[in-house]
Structure formats: C-alpha cells, structure tokens
Design a protein around this motif. Structure first.
Motif, short mmCIF file in Angstrom:
data_model
loop_
_atom_site.label_atom_id
_atom_site.label_comp_id
_atom_site.label_asym_id
_atom_site.label_seq_id
_atom_site.Cartn_x
_atom_site.Cartn_y
_atom_site.Cartn_z
N MET A 75 0.83 -1.20 0.00
CA MET A 75 0.00 0.00 0.00
C MET A 75 0.87 1.26 0.00
N GLU A 76 1.99 1.24 0.73
CA GLU A 76 2.88 2.40 0.73
C GLU A 76 3.55 2.57 -0.62
N LYS A 77 3.89 1.46 -1.27
CA LYS A 77 4.47 1.55 -2.61
C LYS A 77 3.43 2.07 -3.60
N PHE A 78 2.20 1.58 -3.49
CA PHE A 78 1.13 2.07 -4.36
C PHE A 78 0.89 3.56 -4.13
N GLN A 79 0.96 3.98 -2.89
CA GLN A 79 0.80 5.38 -2.56
C GLN A 79 1.93 6.21 -3.17
N ALA A 80 3.14 5.68 -3.16
CA ALA A 80 4.27 6.39 -3.77
C ALA A 80 4.11 6.49 -5.28
N VAL A 81 3.58 5.43 -5.90
CA VAL A 81 3.37 5.44 -7.36
C VAL A 81 2.25 6.42 -7.71
N ILE A 82 1.15 6.39 -6.98
CA ILE A 82 0.02 7.25 -7.27
C ILE A 82 0.36 8.72 -7.04
N GLY A 83 1.23 9.01 -6.10
CA GLY A 83 1.58 10.38 -5.79
C GLY A 83 2.55 11.01 -6.77
N ASP A 84 3.13 10.23 -7.67
CA ASP A 84 4.13 10.73 -8.61
C ASP A 84 3.60 10.60 -10.03
#
Length: 114
Positions: A75-84
């Motif tokens: 979820m943190e990796k997905f959050q990093a992808v979605i935020g960039d």
C-alpha cells in the motif's frame, strides 16, 4: 515553493528506492494485463493523473483502514506510485507495452497451436 506548487519528491517516495518502485510498477502492470483490465486501467490512470496529489492524500487518510485489508508495504508503494505523475505515466506505458507484446505473441500463434 509556493502554496500551490506540488513538491517533486514526497516523504513516501524517499522510503523506497527507484528500483523497488520500478519493480512494483512492473508487477502491477503484469497483474492488470493478465486480468485483461488494460483499457479501463489506462483510462482511469489518464483521468487520475491531474489529481495524483489528491489520490495520494486520500490513501494517506484511509491508510490505516486499508492496511487491515492489504499488505501495508504494498500500500505504501502504491501510494508512492500514485503520488508521482512520472510513475503513473511509467505504469501506463508499461501496461501498453505488455499489451502490445501479448497481442504480437497471440497473432504469431495459429488457432491450431492453441
């Protein structure tokens, strides 16, 4: 930095290396292509790209609840992808490339060989 400028790097992106996020994007693209959800995913990502900061903030708010359902690291990796926005574009191009490769391999195999 002004009030309305989006920071280049967020603190979530600093937690993971670029190689880790690239691998996560590739795995996510493979899942989308194998489930034959390429077209809806690309359309959703293209529409979501201008609102990436809002999506990342929403994932931060609902993060504790989503951590109960999904793997917290993913979820943190997905959050990093979605935020960039660059990562979103990378995900879109990876999905398109995988879909093109699948289409080429399917056209090369005759119906008798399937």
């Amino acid at each position: 930095m002004g009030m309305w400028t989006i920071p280049e790097e967020s603190e979530v992106n600093n937690r993971f290396s670029s190689e880790e996020l690239d691998g996560f994007v590739n795995r996510l693209a493979n899942i989308i292509v194998t489930k034959q959800m390429s077209a809806p995913a690309i359309m959703a990502l293209e529409m979501f790209k201008p609102l990436s900061l809002v999506g990342q903030s929403t994932l931060m708010i609902f993060g504790p609840l989503l951590d109960l359902i999904f793997d917290p690291v993913k979820m943190e990796k997905f959050q990093a992808v979605i935020g960039d926005r660059k990562r979103i574009e990378q995900l879109i191009t990876t999905i398109e490339d995988l879909e093109l490769n699948n289409k080429e391999t399917k056209e090369g195999v005759s119906s008798e060989q399937k």
